[in-house]
Design an enzyme around this catalytic site. Structure first.
Site, short mmCIF file in Angstrom:
data_model
loop_
_atom_site.label_atom_id
_atom_site.label_comp_id
_atom_site.label_asym_id
_atom_site.label_seq_id
_atom_site.Cartn_x
_atom_site.Cartn_y
_atom_site.Cartn_z
N GLU A 119 -15.70 30.22 149.44
CA GLU A 119 -16.14 31.28 149.50
C GLU A 119 -17.53 31.03 150.12
O GLU A 119 -18.07 32.23 150.44
CB GLU A 119 -16.14 32.14 148.21
N ASP A 162 -7.30 24.87 156.65
CA ASP A 162 -7.04 26.28 156.81
C ASP A 162 -7.92 27.24 156.97
O ASP A 162 -8.20 28.27 157.61
CB ASP A 162 -5.73 26.61 156.07
N GLU A 257 6.51 23.70 148.90
CA GLU A 257 5.12 23.17 149.37
C GLU A 257 5.06 22.49 150.83
O GLU A 257 4.45 22.61 151.45
CB GLU A 257 4.47 22.17 148.23
N GLU A 278 0.40 32.99 150.22
CA GLU A 278 0.16 33.02 151.85
C GLU A 278 1.26 33.93 152.79
O GLU A 278 0.88 34.71 153.51
CB GLU A 278 0.07 31.65 152.46
#
Length: 464
Positions: A119, A162, A257, A278
């Site tokens: 973050e 990502d 995965e 996702e």
């Protein structure tokens, strides 16, 4: 802490004025995970739903020097922290306020630990990282922070890299810095050039120095990419990418995965599904962009799978092996912060009606308050993807036909100038072999389908 703590005995029975509100099926879905965490795991980090106990995630992952733990360490209430924005979106401000008060009085980060800074969107670090890109505008996944050297040269859009692509675009939406847009534009075009394969796109991994494919695999973390493509305005490409991920979901009931594209089989050791968000995230973005009810059907399918395979009395359990649906005793905090949130917003987007938001990579909404985006082409709308007003009707179309997606003029060795579009870059080779039009994909200059000649070769690129 036991289940008698003030927070743990949260009002499980709604009062009369809140009954219909609390009985909403998708709210109950979130609260089944939340209530069990508060009852059996709080203030520890995460719930073990099968045994109705807890785990402190940092120590479980081996990131702590255990001898440096504070005496009587009880975790950092990670799941509660992750649930705050979900409580706000669901409109449970009473529980939100109680949680914030408890955290402000009890939470301490005075722990000797290594942590992931997902973050933290740090400009000096970003500039340094971008300066370390290869000549192809690709970055690796792992570097040594002491020496500044790359440790892993294989690059992709999945684990380890990502958030880089995601935060470049989202930082531009939030702050409007041209510097960040240029980084994203170059990085996005490079991804489309070197990782994308096939007319129904799959994204493999490649060596950041050469662009040569390294691993032909689809991973669950890559499923954020269609959602990012929606923000770019490349709706048709996002739809194509999303369908590829959903096809694998339908094959196994959840998204494993790792799935080996070259062998069309599961990775032998990474067959698990840890309740990742996702695919739900990208489904939400695509529905917002298109309002196509098919994406709501996808959302229902995801929820039905999770109810059938992961819901237990003590919460929601991860799946250890998607071939047997054997469960693992772990309910990750991101399930409440992201998976539950995106599935809820897919069916009830009232939270988004009066304000544009950008969601962080951990699913927390940040309001977009600046007006810089008014400089974008009129056909482009940050919230709904691409749209053209026609009287009282709004005709939604793809960025491919509008050509509002990132593009730049580049100079080739032959001194020919070509327009590179991030829309649909498939293959730069003029001698690409083909058996049908579908094998050739879309030309990057014109965003039109390339033709397959009678001799079995894809047509040349147009030259400007």
């Amino acid at each position: 802490m036991d289940g008698n703590s003030p927070l743990a005995i949260r009002s499980l029975n709604c009062d009369a004025t809140m009954f219909s509100y609390c009985r909403s099926p998708r709210r109950l879905w979130f609260y089944h995970a939340y209530d069990n965490y508060m009852m059996y795991a709080f203030p520890h980090d995460e719930l073990k739903p099968l045994t109705k106990t807890y785990t402190d995630s940092l120590s479980e992952l081996g990131n702590l020097k255990l001898e440096h733990l504070p005496q009587q360490y009880n975790g950092s209430a990670l799941t509660l922290i992750e649930s705050l924005s979900s409580l706000s979106i669901l409109g449970n401000y009473t529980e939100f306020e109680k949680a914030v008060i408890w955290l402000s009085e009890n939470l301490s980060f005075d722990v000797d630990a290594r942590i992931n800074l997902f973050e933290t969107a740090a400009l000096h670090a970003l500039r340094k990282l971008w300066s370390m890109r290869s000549s192809l505008n690709l970055l690796g996944t792992t570097l040594d922070v002491a020496t500044g050297e790359w440790i892993e040269y294989s690059s992709g859009i999945g684990a380890g890299v990502d958030p880089f692509y995601e935060y470049l675009m989202k930082a531009y939406v939030l702050f409007g810095r041209d510097e960040i847009w240029k980084m994203f534009q170059s990085a996005y075009i490079a991804v489309q050039k070197y990782f994308r394969h096939g007319p129904w796109p799959r994204y493999h991994e490649a060596d950041m120095r050469t662009g040569i494919a390294t691993y032909w695999q689809l991973t669950s973390l890559q499923a954020f990419w269609p959602g990012l493509q929606v923000l770019v305005g490349d709706i048709e490409a996002a739809n194509s990418s999303h369908r590829e991920f959903f096809k694998v979901w339908k094959k196994y009931g959840v998204l494993p995965e790792r799935y080996l594209l070259d062998h069309q089989m599961l990775h032998p050791t990474e067959k698990y599904y840890p309740l990742r968000p996702e695919l739900a995230e990208s489904t939400f973005y695509l529905y917002q962009a298109t309002k196509d009810p098919w994406y709501m059907e996808v959302g229902e399918s995801i929820m039905n799978s999770l109810n059938a395979h992961t819901k237990v009395k003590g919460g929601f359990a991860s799946i250890r092996d998607v071939t047997t649906m054997q469960l693992e005793d772990h309910q990750h905090s991101f399930f409440l912060a992201e998976t539950c949130k995106y599935l809820y917003l897919l069916f009830d987007d009232s939270f988004l009606l009066d304000q544009n938001y950008i969601f962080t990579t951990e699913g927390h909404p940040l309001p977009v308050r600046s007006n810089w985006h008014e400089k974008l082409p009129k056909a482009f709308n940050l919230r709904n993807g691409s749209s053209i007003k026609n009287g009282e009707q709004i005709k939604r179309t793809s960025a491919m036909s509008l050509q509002v997606c990132p593009a730049s003029m580049i100079q080739h060795e032959s001194n020919e100038r070509r327009l590179e579009s991030a829309c649909h870059i498939l293959d730069t080779r003029a001698d690409h072999r083909c058996f049908s039009e579908d094998d050739c994909g879309v030309d990057a200059n014109t965003c039109k389908w390339r033709s397959c000649s009678m001799a079995g070769y894809c047509g040349l690129w147009s030259i400007i």
